[in-house]
Each structure stands twice: as C-alpha cells, then as structure tokens.
Design a protein around this motif. Structure first.
Motif, PDB file in Angstrom:
ATOM      1  N   ILE A   8       0.838  -1.189   0.000  1.00 52.38           N
ATOM      2  CA  ILE A   8       0.000   0.000   0.000  1.00 52.38           C
ATOM      3  C   ILE A   8       0.878   1.246   0.000  1.00 52.38           C
ATOM      4  N   VAL A   9       0.409   2.263  -0.706  1.00 54.06           N
ATOM      5  CA  VAL A   9       1.068   3.566  -0.729  1.00 54.06           C
ATOM      6  C   VAL A   9       0.153   4.539  -0.010  1.00 54.06           C
ATOM      7  N   GLY A  10       0.603   5.016   1.138  1.00 52.84           N
ATOM      8  CA  GLY A  10      -0.223   5.921   1.933  1.00 52.84           C
ATOM      9  C   GLY A  10      -0.544   5.300   3.277  1.00 52.84           C
ATOM     10  N   THR A  11      -0.596   6.144   4.301  1.00 52.58           N
ATOM     11  CA  THR A  11      -0.876   5.661   5.654  1.00 52.58           C
ATOM     12  C   THR A  11      -1.937   6.569   6.284  1.00 52.58           C
ATOM     13  N   ASN A  12      -3.141   6.523   5.711  1.00 49.54           N
ATOM     14  CA  ASN A  12      -4.214   7.375   6.207  1.00 49.54           C
ATOM     15  C   ASN A  12      -5.459   6.544   6.476  1.00 49.54           C
ATOM     16  N   ILE A  13      -6.580   7.205   6.746  1.00 46.42           N
ATOM     17  CA  ILE A  13      -7.784   6.481   7.158  1.00 46.42           C
ATOM     18  C   ILE A  13      -8.312   5.560   6.068  1.00 46.42           C
ATOM     19  N   VAL A  25     -10.560 -10.922   1.623  1.00 48.87           N
ATOM     20  CA  VAL A  25     -10.400 -11.423   0.261  1.00 48.87           C
ATOM     21  C   VAL A  25      -9.432 -12.599   0.276  1.00 48.87           C
ATOM     22  N   GLU A  26      -9.928 -13.763  -0.055  1.00 46.24           N
ATOM     23  CA  GLU A  26      -9.101 -14.965  -0.012  1.00 46.24           C
ATOM     24  C   GLU A  26      -7.986 -14.902  -1.052  1.00 46.24           C
ATOM     25  N   GLY A  27      -6.867 -15.485  -0.690  1.00 45.86           N
ATOM     26  CA  GLY A  27      -5.754 -15.574  -1.623  1.00 45.86           C
ATOM     27  C   GLY A  27      -4.964 -14.292  -1.757  1.00 45.86           C
ATOM     28  N   THR A  28      -5.031 -13.437  -0.751  1.00 51.03           N
ATOM     29  CA  THR A  28      -4.258 -12.194  -0.761  1.00 51.03           C
ATOM     30  C   THR A  28      -3.456 -12.077   0.529  1.00 51.03           C
ATOM     31  N   GLU A  29      -2.437 -11.237   0.464  1.00 48.41           N
ATOM     32  CA  GLU A  29      -1.565 -11.033   1.625  1.00 48.41           C
ATOM     33  C   GLU A  29      -0.988  -9.626   1.564  1.00 48.41           C
ATOM     34  N   LEU A  30      -1.009  -8.916   2.679  1.00 48.18           N
ATOM     35  CA  LEU A  30      -0.417  -7.585   2.750  1.00 48.18           C
ATOM     36  C   LEU A  30       1.021  -7.713   3.236  1.00 48.18           C
ATOM     37  N   VAL A  31       1.971  -7.318   2.369  1.00 46.05           N
ATOM     38  CA  VAL A  31       3.372  -7.579   2.685  1.00 46.05           C
ATOM     39  C   VAL A  31       4.218  -6.316   2.837  1.00 46.05           C
ATOM     40  N   ASP A  39       9.586   6.698  10.461  1.00 42.51           N
ATOM     41  CA  ASP A  39       8.824   6.578  11.709  1.00 42.51           C
ATOM     42  C   ASP A  39       7.354   6.280  11.433  1.00 42.51           C
ATOM     43  N   ARG A  40       6.757   7.041  10.526  1.00 37.36           N
ATOM     44  CA  ARG A  40       5.344   6.820  10.222  1.00 37.36           C
ATOM     45  C   ARG A  40       5.141   5.445   9.589  1.00 37.36           C
ATOM     46  N   GLY A  41       6.010   5.071   8.683  1.00 35.00           N
ATOM     47  CA  GLY A  41       5.890   3.770   8.041  1.00 35.00           C
ATOM     48  C   GLY A  41       6.052   2.624   9.028  1.00 35.00           C
ATOM     49  N   THR A  42       7.013   2.753   9.924  1.00 37.81           N
ATOM     50  CA  THR A  42       7.255   1.706  10.924  1.00 37.81           C
ATOM     51  C   THR A  42       6.091   1.585  11.879  1.00 37.81           C
ATOM     52  N   ASP A  43       5.579   2.719  12.331  1.00 33.26           N
ATOM     53  CA  ASP A  43       4.426   2.700  13.246  1.00 33.26           C
ATOM     54  C   ASP A  43       3.221   2.031  12.585  1.00 33.26           C
ATOM     55  N   PHE A  44       2.990   2.370  11.318  1.00 36.16           N
ATOM     56  CA  PHE A  44       1.854   1.801  10.597  1.00 36.16           C
ATOM     57  C   PHE A  44       2.049   0.301  10.384  1.00 36.16           C
ATOM     58  N   ALA A  45       3.250  -0.091  10.023  1.00 42.65           N
ATOM     59  CA  ALA A  45       3.552  -1.508   9.801  1.00 42.65           C
ATOM     60  C   ALA A  45       3.397  -2.320  11.086  1.00 42.65           C
ATOM     61  N   HIS A  52       7.230  -5.467   5.685  1.00 37.85           N
ATOM     62  CA  HIS A  52       8.223  -4.653   4.985  1.00 37.85           C
ATOM     63  C   HIS A  52       7.773  -3.191   4.893  1.00 37.85           C
ATOM     64  N   VAL A  53       8.716  -2.290   5.121  1.00 37.17           N
ATOM     65  CA  VAL A  53       8.471  -0.845   5.039  1.00 37.17           C
ATOM     66  C   VAL A  53       9.431  -0.249   4.016  1.00 37.17           C
ATOM     67  N   PHE A  54       8.906   0.563   3.108  1.00 36.76           N
ATOM     68  CA  PHE A  54       9.719   1.253   2.113  1.00 36.76           C
ATOM     69  C   PHE A  54       9.510   2.756   2.239  1.00 36.76           C
ATOM     70  N   THR A  55      10.597   3.493   2.107  1.00 35.00           N
ATOM     71  CA  THR A  55      10.507   4.950   2.038  1.00 35.00           C
ATOM     72  C   THR A  55      10.980   5.457   0.681  1.00 35.00           C
ATOM     73  N   ASP A  56      11.340   4.544  -0.189  1.00 31.90           N
ATOM     74  CA  ASP A  56      11.743   4.856  -1.559  1.00 31.90           C
ATOM     75  C   ASP A  56      10.808   4.085  -2.491  1.00 31.90           C
ATOM     76  N   LEU A  57       9.986   4.805  -3.246  1.00 30.95           N
ATOM     77  CA  LEU A  57       8.991   4.148  -4.086  1.00 30.95           C
ATOM     78  C   LEU A  57       9.638   3.345  -5.215  1.00 30.95           C
ATOM     79  N   GLU A  58      10.738   3.837  -5.740  1.00 33.33           N
ATOM     80  CA  GLU A  58      11.463   3.105  -6.781  1.00 33.33           C
ATOM     81  C   GLU A  58      11.928   1.752  -6.246  1.00 33.33           C
ATOM     82  N   GLU A  59      12.428   1.749  -5.021  1.00 33.71           N
ATOM     83  CA  GLU A  59      12.881   0.506  -4.399  1.00 33.71           C
ATOM     84  C   GLU A  59      11.709  -0.458  -4.217  1.00 33.71           C
TER      85      GLU A  59
END
Length: 331
Positions: A8-13, A25-31, A39-45, A52-59
């Motif tokens: 997911i891209v974004g950490t909002n409501i 939804v069967e057969g899916t996984e949030l990775v 900090d925000r990404g880690t807290d959300f994760a 996994h947390v990414f702060t570089d979208l290209e990565e």
C-alpha cells in the motif's frame, strides 16, 4: 492458488479501510507499506503487522516481494506513482479520483497495456452488491428519463480551513476539492449506467485556496437528463434517484449505495437492498483480484474507459468553474 501479495502507498484512514477489506479477500496477503518517513511507516507496519516498510517508491517498485499495489496518496501523485509501479510489473488499484486530468489517465492506461498488468480505479460505490442490484432492476422502471444524485457532506477539514489552516483536502497543488473528492461518487454510477453524456453545464463555489467547495452539474443524454449536487462545506440528507417512465429507483447515500428501493408507478414500494452497508473496500478489492486471476482484460478495458470518462467530465466541469490544478500545466 498462489497468493497475490499487496503493498500500500499511503498511511491514512482510507488505507485502514483497505486493509480491513483485504483481510476478507481470499488468496491475498499484505506484505509492504510505503511512507515518506521511516517513523510513520514503521508505526503503521507495526499496527497492522506488515513485514516490509519502504521509504523509496522506486525501491518498492523493484521489489520481487510484491505483486500488486494499492495507491492512496494525494490525487496529484496518482499517475506518476502508478506508472512507476506498472513499469516494474506491478498491478495497481488506484484510489479515486483516478488522476488529475484525462492526459494523466491516458498515460496510466498506456502503461498498463505496455506492461501487461492490471489497473483499476478504487471507487467503492460501483462495486458494492447494492449497485449491482440497481443494474439488474433498471429495466423495471422502463425508459429512464432522469438521474438525480446528491452527496453533500460537511468536511471536518473545513473547520480547519475556516480557521486559516488549509489542509490537503482543499489544496489545488494536490488536485483536490469537493468535485474530485465526493462529487465523483455521483458521476461514476451515472457513467456506468448511462455512459458518456453529450453535454455538461457546471457551476460551483470556488474557495480562496483555489478549489471548489461545492457545485452542481447538469448533463444531457439523448433521451434523458441528469443532475448532481455535491458539497464539502454543507450537509444534505437527500437521497438519489433514477426516474423512469414506469417507476423510480431511490438510493440512500450514493457514496455507499446504502439502501435501494423501487417505487413502481403502479404498485407498492419494494426494498431491493442486499445489505444496508459495509463500510470497507472489500467488494472493489474482490473485483480487482478476480480480474487479475481470470486475466479479464475485457473487463479492465471497460472499467478503465468508464474511469476515463469520469475524469474527462470532472476536468471539463473544473474548466467551467474556473478550477485549475498545477498538474494541468504538466500535460
């Protein structure tokens, strides 16, 4: 069945709601999750046990751990982010409004076709069971003559705006405003049911920040007319209607198709709703996943054409209201 691994891209409501829907939804996984800050990404994760947390979208785009991405960033970023991800072979489900303008939508569609990945707009009210019931019962009201849709919901962010704090919801540089935020919920069902209108006439109130706070749009079709009203600076409890020569379908809370009733011209009211409401994004996610698993390119093309028409309508309406986005300069 191999699981479809989502990021997911974004950490909002809205991402909170997406995660709740994805769990069903069967057969899916949030990775993975992308956030601009560690900090925000880690807290959300941590909150959702995302590995996994990414702060570089290209990565993140290059990561072999991910199959599909849900984009819930500001509207102005949708096209650029979606194209980057699709260029690296990721399927994309992108939150409404799909993009800032039609040229951005065309670039997104071209990227999906070039990379042979699936792309879909995440707009829940045309995917919920109650909307499909509307489609199935439309013939019962005979020749349709009028579509009237209303969604006026005072935004809590408008309180901040009135106090001098312009939050994202009212910033043109992020391609925001009332039309693309909530007016779209009135336009998308109209386009899915009746296609592209011949003419539109739009009026609205432009806030000092440069976006619309509320508006009205009239549409002309060959054998019918349509009218929508929307607002982020006032409330309304009016339902929406599809009026035919033999009856009327009434829809409460068009953004969710919360309750649907049929009023025959001759006869008693009939309740059509399969459910009152499920306020998550399960149905759109399920449709997206089904499209990927069945390789249903024809379905993708149909939905993308509808999304293109919706954005084209909103772009023309903005022009008529004098609403200009910086993103319009870039196309």
């Amino acid at each position: 069945m191999k699981k479809i691994r989502f990021a997911i891209v974004g950490t909002n409501i809205i991402t909170d709601r997406f995660i709740e829907g994805l769990k069903k939804v069967e057969g899916t996984e949030l990775v993975a999750v992308y956030s601009r800050t560690v900090d925000r990404g880690t807290d959300f994760a941590t909150m959702y046990q995302i590995p996994h947390v990414f702060t570089d979208l290209e990565e993140m785009a290059q990561s072999p751990l991910i199959d599909a991405v849900y984009i819930a960033s500001p509207n102005a970023l949708h096209a650029k982010q979606a194209i980057l991800l699709m260029d690296h072979g990721k399927h994309v489900i992108c939150e409404k409004a799909f993009a800032s303008n039609v040229k951005e939508v065309d670039a997104m569609i071209q990227a999906a076709k070039k990379n042979q990945v699936f792309l879909m707009e995440a707009i829940k009210n045309v995917h919920v069971p109650n909307f499909k019931i509307i489609e199935e019962n439309l013939k019962k009201i005979g020749t349709v003559r009028k579509y009237v849709a209303s969604f006026c919901q005072y935004s809590s962010r408008y309180d901040a705006y009135r106090s001098g704090d312009v939050l994202n919801a009212f910033r043109p540089e992020l391609s925001n405003g009332a039309l693309v935020d909530i007016g779209v919920y009135c336009i998308a069902p109209m386009v899915r049911l009746f296609g592209k209108p011949e003419y539109i006439q739009a009026t609205g109130f432009k806030l000092e920040s440069g976006v619309d706070g509320e508006g009205n749009i009239n549409f002309t079709y060959p054998t019918m007319s349509a009218t929508i009203q929307y607002s982020k600076i006032s409330n309304s409890n009016l339902p929406s209607e599809i009026q035919g020569e033999e009856g009327t379908i009434c829809i409460e809370k068009i953004s969710q198709c919360q309750k649907v009733s049929l009023y025959p011209r001759k006869g008693e009211k009939v309740g059509l709703s399969q459910q009152d409401t499920i306020d998550n994004l399960y149905d759109e996610i399920q449709d997206f996943v089904d499209m990927i698993r069945t390789n249903n390119i024809q379905q993708q093309d149909k939905w993308l054409e509808e999304s293109r028409i919706v954005v084209e309508i909103m772009e023309e309406a903005r022009k008529q209201m004098g609403i200009h986005y910086p993103a319009d300069e870039l196309v």
